[in-house]
Design a protein around this motif. Structure first.
Motif, PDB file in Angstrom:
ATOM      1  N   UNK A   1      48.217  28.894  51.539  1.00  0.00           N
ATOM      2  CA  UNK A   1      47.217  28.486  50.550  1.00  0.00           C
ATOM      3  C   UNK A   1      47.742  28.690  49.131  1.00  0.00           C
ATOM      4  N   UNK A   2      47.361  27.776  48.249  1.00  0.00           N
ATOM      5  CA  UNK A   2      47.758  27.843  46.842  1.00  0.00           C
ATOM      6  C   UNK A   2      46.673  28.590  46.075  1.00  0.00           C
ATOM      7  N   UNK A   3      47.076  29.626  45.379  1.00  0.00           N
ATOM      8  CA  UNK A   3      46.142  30.464  44.616  1.00  0.00           C
ATOM      9  C   UNK A   3      46.523  30.419  43.144  1.00  0.00           C
ATOM     10  N   UNK A   4      45.559  30.106  42.283  1.00  0.00           N
ATOM     11  CA  UNK A   4      45.780  30.054  40.839  1.00  0.00           C
ATOM     12  C   UNK A   4      45.408  31.390  40.217  1.00  0.00           C
ATOM     13  N   UNK A   5      46.304  31.932  39.394  1.00  0.00           N
ATOM     14  CA  UNK A   5      46.078  33.261  38.821  1.00  0.00           C
ATOM     15  C   UNK A   5      44.940  33.275  37.810  1.00  0.00           C
ATOM     16  N   UNK A   6      44.644  32.150  37.199  1.00  0.00           N
ATOM     17  CA  UNK A   6      43.559  32.103  36.197  1.00  0.00           C
ATOM     18  C   UNK A   6      42.632  30.930  36.530  1.00  0.00           C
ATOM     19  N   UNK A   7      41.966  31.010  37.683  1.00  0.00           N
ATOM     20  CA  UNK A   7      41.155  29.892  38.161  1.00  0.00           C
ATOM     21  C   UNK A   7      39.909  29.661  37.318  1.00  0.00           C
ATOM     22  N   UNK A   8      39.492  30.686  36.525  1.00  0.00           N
ATOM     23  CA  UNK A   8      38.286  30.523  35.703  1.00  0.00           C
ATOM     24  C   UNK A   8      38.606  30.081  34.278  1.00  0.00           C
TER      25      UNK A   8
ATOM     26  N   UNK B   1      53.287  48.822  42.901  1.00  0.00           N
ATOM     27  CA  UNK B   1      53.412  48.829  41.441  1.00  0.00           C
ATOM     28  C   UNK B   1      52.274  48.092  40.757  1.00  0.00           C
ATOM     29  N   UNK B   2      51.265  47.640  41.515  1.00  0.00           N
ATOM     30  CA  UNK B   2      50.171  46.887  40.909  1.00  0.00           C
ATOM     31  C   UNK B   2      49.471  47.702  39.815  1.00  0.00           C
ATOM     32  N   UNK B   3      49.308  48.983  40.065  1.00  0.00           N
ATOM     33  CA  UNK B   3      48.576  49.834  39.111  1.00  0.00           C
ATOM     34  C   UNK B   3      49.508  50.603  38.186  1.00  0.00           C
ATOM     35  N   UNK B   4      50.830  50.501  38.383  1.00  0.00           N
ATOM     36  CA  UNK B   4      51.780  51.280  37.600  1.00  0.00           C
ATOM     37  C   UNK B   4      52.567  50.439  36.598  1.00  0.00           C
ATOM     38  N   UNK B   5      52.857  49.209  36.944  1.00  0.00           N
ATOM     39  CA  UNK B   5      53.682  48.361  36.086  1.00  0.00           C
ATOM     40  C   UNK B   5      52.914  47.963  34.834  1.00  0.00           C
ATOM     41  N   UNK B   6      53.500  48.201  33.637  1.00  0.00           N
ATOM     42  CA  UNK B   6      52.780  47.851  32.391  1.00  0.00           C
ATOM     43  C   UNK B   6      52.581  46.344  32.211  1.00  0.00           C
ATOM     44  N   UNK B   7      53.371  45.513  32.921  1.00  0.00           N
ATOM     45  CA  UNK B   7      53.226  44.062  32.806  1.00  0.00           C
ATOM     46  C   UNK B   7      52.351  43.473  33.918  1.00  0.00           C
ATOM     47  N   UNK B   8      51.648  44.344  34.629  1.00  0.00           N
ATOM     48  CA  UNK B   8      50.838  43.876  35.754  1.00  0.00           C
ATOM     49  C   UNK B   8      49.764  42.894  35.298  1.00  0.00           C
ATOM     50  N   UNK B   9      49.274  43.052  34.087  1.00  0.00           N
ATOM     51  CA  UNK B   9      48.218  42.147  33.596  1.00  0.00           C
ATOM     52  C   UNK B   9      48.723  40.715  33.485  1.00  0.00           C
ATOM     53  N   UNK B  10      50.023  40.518  33.156  1.00  0.00           N
ATOM     54  CA  UNK B  10      50.593  39.176  33.068  1.00  0.00           C
ATOM     55  C   UNK B  10      51.060  38.650  34.430  1.00  0.00           C
ATOM     56  N   UNK B  11      51.387  39.550  35.358  1.00  0.00           N
ATOM     57  CA  UNK B  11      51.932  39.156  36.654  1.00  0.00           C
ATOM     58  C   UNK B  11      50.877  39.061  37.751  1.00  0.00           C
ATOM     59  N   UNK B  12      49.659  39.496  37.449  1.00  0.00           N
ATOM     60  CA  UNK B  12      48.571  39.482  38.428  1.00  0.00           C
ATOM     61  C   UNK B  12      47.450  38.571  37.929  1.00  0.00           C
ATOM     62  N   UNK B  13      46.495  38.223  38.795  1.00  0.00           N
ATOM     63  CA  UNK B  13      45.417  37.319  38.389  1.00  0.00           C
ATOM     64  C   UNK B  13      44.574  37.910  37.266  1.00  0.00           C
ATOM     65  N   UNK B  14      43.959  37.008  36.494  1.00  0.00           N
ATOM     66  CA  UNK B  14      43.025  37.420  35.455  1.00  0.00           C
ATOM     67  C   UNK B  14      41.794  38.036  36.117  1.00  0.00           C
ATOM     68  N   UNK B  15      41.432  39.221  35.648  1.00  0.00           N
ATOM     69  CA  UNK B  15      40.298  39.933  36.229  1.00  0.00           C
ATOM     70  C   UNK B  15      39.006  39.578  35.486  1.00  0.00           C
ATOM     71  N   UNK B  16      37.887  39.564  36.186  1.00  0.00           N
ATOM     72  CA  UNK B  16      37.759  39.753  37.631  1.00  0.00           C
ATOM     73  C   UNK B  16      38.156  38.481  38.389  1.00  0.00           C
ATOM     74  N   UNK B  17      38.672  38.659  39.610  1.00  0.00           N
ATOM     75  CA  UNK B  17      39.048  37.530  40.459  1.00  0.00           C
ATOM     76  C   UNK B  17      37.813  37.089  41.244  1.00  0.00           C
ATOM     77  N   UNK B  18      37.350  35.869  41.034  1.00  0.00           N
ATOM     78  CA  UNK B  18      36.128  35.432  41.728  1.00  0.00           C
ATOM     79  C   UNK B  18      36.383  35.223  43.220  1.00  0.00           C
TER      80      UNK B  18
END
Length: 644
Positions: A85-92, A142-159
């Protein structure tokens, strides 16, 4: 008959002398297929049909399969077999930039069913479900430890999202996000090339298309067996089913058009195209229904005549072993060719080069010349399909000719079908190529007219003009098909090239048109009703099947493809009766002009056919200058003699 009336007719000598006919046309066809092979190889090397239906991420990985690396893209070439499945990091917060969605996309194994509010939730979801929603090179720990996690993970909150079956997308279920997601997707689909939208529709409905093609095959086989063995009951039942089918299809099409037009959720361009196509189908179906019902009403008194006609044709087919199964081999060859053609088309539609960008992502850029290759490939579909059908017509005509011009009807020639096939491949492939090319030439203006009609569909005067031109071209094509069939039969008799055979056939049919026109036309009309029956009920099944998958599918185009395949299948099977009847009556006309029923020149025709034609057209009343004697079994009679 005077010598002047027949001086322009060539010598008729069936199955005596053969030579290769139209060899230059066969060479041209071979060169054309060399071009098709080049396009096929190019499409296989440069294309990736999976991208249309499986989807792909921002790094060039196609979801649901193993991938090859792209130079300059470190995250390409990954194994995505379990990530479908294709998942968009900033679907909203999607935006369109240069006709591309700005958000990063990833391949994931499952879509989040609940809202994820923090990086801890993302980490927990990854560990519990095995679906990683952050960029591939970020370890889950490293999801909660990496300082660049905000750019490498989906925009919160994820619907919360749900997997969408067509494009394998994770579609957000939050109303606000869904509205934004849908509006951007609508823009993307509207900008998508029609060619690619159609390919997506065909791929998405491939199982339905295959199932409907099998259904059309079953209908065709049932109808062929019915024409062969139960003529009396069949004629009345067939007409009743055709009337019911025409009324049913027209009613369903108008109902679907009304339902789509008044559906407030009809926003996507594909759905609007469905509405337009449905209106066109409904109008066309209604016109065909009115015309055919009128013809059925006018010809209703000649049903018994049709029963007798098909009894004679069925008896002729019964004398030729395996002739009834000839369309089955033709159908299998057509299926193999169509599968090959569609596979190449899908690969051609996705032919493009993967190029890495400065951010390590991958873009696919379309290659130049693809449009011209697609048109060449489409011409190949028409020409090759018509060539395969022409070969079948020549095989059937050759077998009928061999059995007709045989003195001892109780001892038919051995293996007439195999003999006809060998003659075709040794001598007359060029003639089949030339005849099928003429049909193809008439098909191309139809395609151009349809293209221009879509461009100028807002102008009423243009609509009327193009409709008239389209009908005129269709009538020309029907006439040419009949013309070709008689030319093929004449080639089977005399072994002459296409043009000579066509001239000879036209001459002899023109002199006997009053005798044979009504017989041939009424038989062809009933066979056409059989084809309408197969198409009607196959299209009805398609309407019911495709109507359950409306979203984002240009399903009316695959439906048109199904209707086209259903017609070709029914034509391929029922053409046994059509070609047999036409060949039999052409042989009859030649027999009547060449022989006189005397001991020196006895007729080849059997008594049943002679009586049938005489009763149908009252030949004896219009032939006072010629005495038609009943057929007598005479094995010592000569073959058709040179006409002087």
């Amino acid at each position: 008959d005077s010598g002047d009336s027949i001086s322009d007719l060539q010598e008729w000598r069936p199955v005596i002398y053969r030579k290769c006919t139209d060899p230059l046309w066969l060479l041209l066809f071979c060169l054309f297929w060399a071009g098709l092979m080049f396009i096929s190889g190019y499409a296989v090397v440069a294309g990736a049909a999976e991208r249309l239906v499986l989807g792909y991420d921002s790094f060039g990985n196609i979801c649901g399969r193993k991938n090859t690396p792209v130079e300059g893209a470190n995250l390409s070439g990954l194994d995505m077999t379990n990530k479908k499945y294709v998942f968009l990091l900033n679907s909203c917060g999607l935006e369109i930039q240069s006709l591309k969605i700005s958000s990063l996309s990833l391949c994931v194994s499952s879509c989040p069913q609940e809202q994820l509010n923090s990086l801890e939730d993302l980490q927990s979801f990854a560990r519990n479900n095995g679906s990683f929603l952050c960029v591939y090179n970020l370890n889950v720990s490293s999801y909660t430890l990496n300082p660049k996690a905000a750019q490498l993970c989906p925009t919160l909150p994820v619907p919360p999202s749900k997997s969408f079956p067509l494009f394998n997308r994770c579609v957000p279920q939050n109303p606000e996000c869904y509205s934004k997601y849908a509006s951007v997707l609508i823009s993307m689909v509207n900008e998508m090339d029609v060619f690619h939208r159609i390919l997506s529709g065909i791929l998405a409905g491939r199982d339905t298309v295959i199932g409907l093609s099998v259904l059309a095959l079953a209908f065709s086989l049932i109808l062929v067996l019915a024409f062969r063995f139960i003529q009396t009951l069949l004629i009345h039942t067939l007409i009743a089913l055709v009337v019911f089918g025409l009324l049913l299809i027209s009613g369903v099409l108008w109902w679907l058009h009304y339902d789509y037009r008044n559906d407030p959720s009809t926003e996507l361009e594909t759905e609007k195209e469905n509405v337009k196509f449905l209106l066109g189908y409904a109008i066309f179906s209604t016109i065909v229904t009115v015309v055919l019902l009128s013809l059925i009403f006018v010809l209703r008194k000649r049903l018994q005549f049709a029963v007798q006609l098909f009894r004679i044709v069925g008896k002729t087919i019964g004398r030729i072993p395996f002739l009834l199964f000839q369309p089955l081999w033709t159908f299998l060859i057509l299926i193999v060719f169509w599968v090959f053609w569609v596979a190449v088309l899908l690969s051609l539609g996705t032919a493009g080069t993967a190029q890495s960008t400065s951010g390590g992502q991958v873009e696919y850029r379309a290659l130049s010349g693809i449009c011209y290759m697609a048109w060449y490939h489409f011409v190949g579909l028409i020409w090759t399909s018509e060539f395969i059908l022409a070969c079948q017509q020549m095989v059937i005509a050759g077998a009928v000719v061999t059995c007709y011009f045989n003195r001892n009807k109780n001892n038919p020639p051995p293996h007439p079908v195999l003999s006809s096939i060998s003659v075709l491949f040794c001598y007359h492939l060029g003639t089949a190529v030339k005849g099928s090319f003429l049909i193809t030439i008439l098909r191309i203006p139809r395609i151009v007219l349809l293209y221009l009609y879509n461009i100028l569909n807002q102008k009423k005067n243009a609509k009327c003009s193009f409709s008239c031109c389209f009908c005129w071209v269709c009538c020309q094509e029907s006439c040419l098909r009949c013309f070709n069939q008689h030319a093929y039969t004449t080639t089977a008799i005399n072994g002459t090239n296409f043009c000579t055979s066509a001239k000879d056939a036209v001459c002899i049919l023109a002199r006997n048109s009053a005798k044979l026109a009504s017989i041939s036309c009424f038989g062809d009309f009933l066979l056409f009703l059989g084809k309408v029956f197969v198409v009607c009920f196959t299209v009805f099944g398609g309407l019911m099947a495709f109507n359950y998958h409306r979203e984002l599918q240009t399903w009316v185009v695959p439906l048109l493809l199904v209707g086209f395949f259903a017609y070709l299948m029914s034509h391929s099977f029922l053409s046994v009766f059509e070609v047999t009847a036409d060949a039999m009556f052409l042989c009859f006309a030649i027999d009547m002009e060449t022989n006189d029923g005397t001991a020196e020149k006895p007729y080849f025709v059997d008594q049943e056919l002679l009586t049938f034609v005489s009763q149908s057209n009252k030949l004896t009343e219009g032939q006072n200058h010629r005495s038609i004697r009943p057929f007598q079994d005479n094995e010592d009679g000569t073959e058709l003699q040179l006409m002087v």
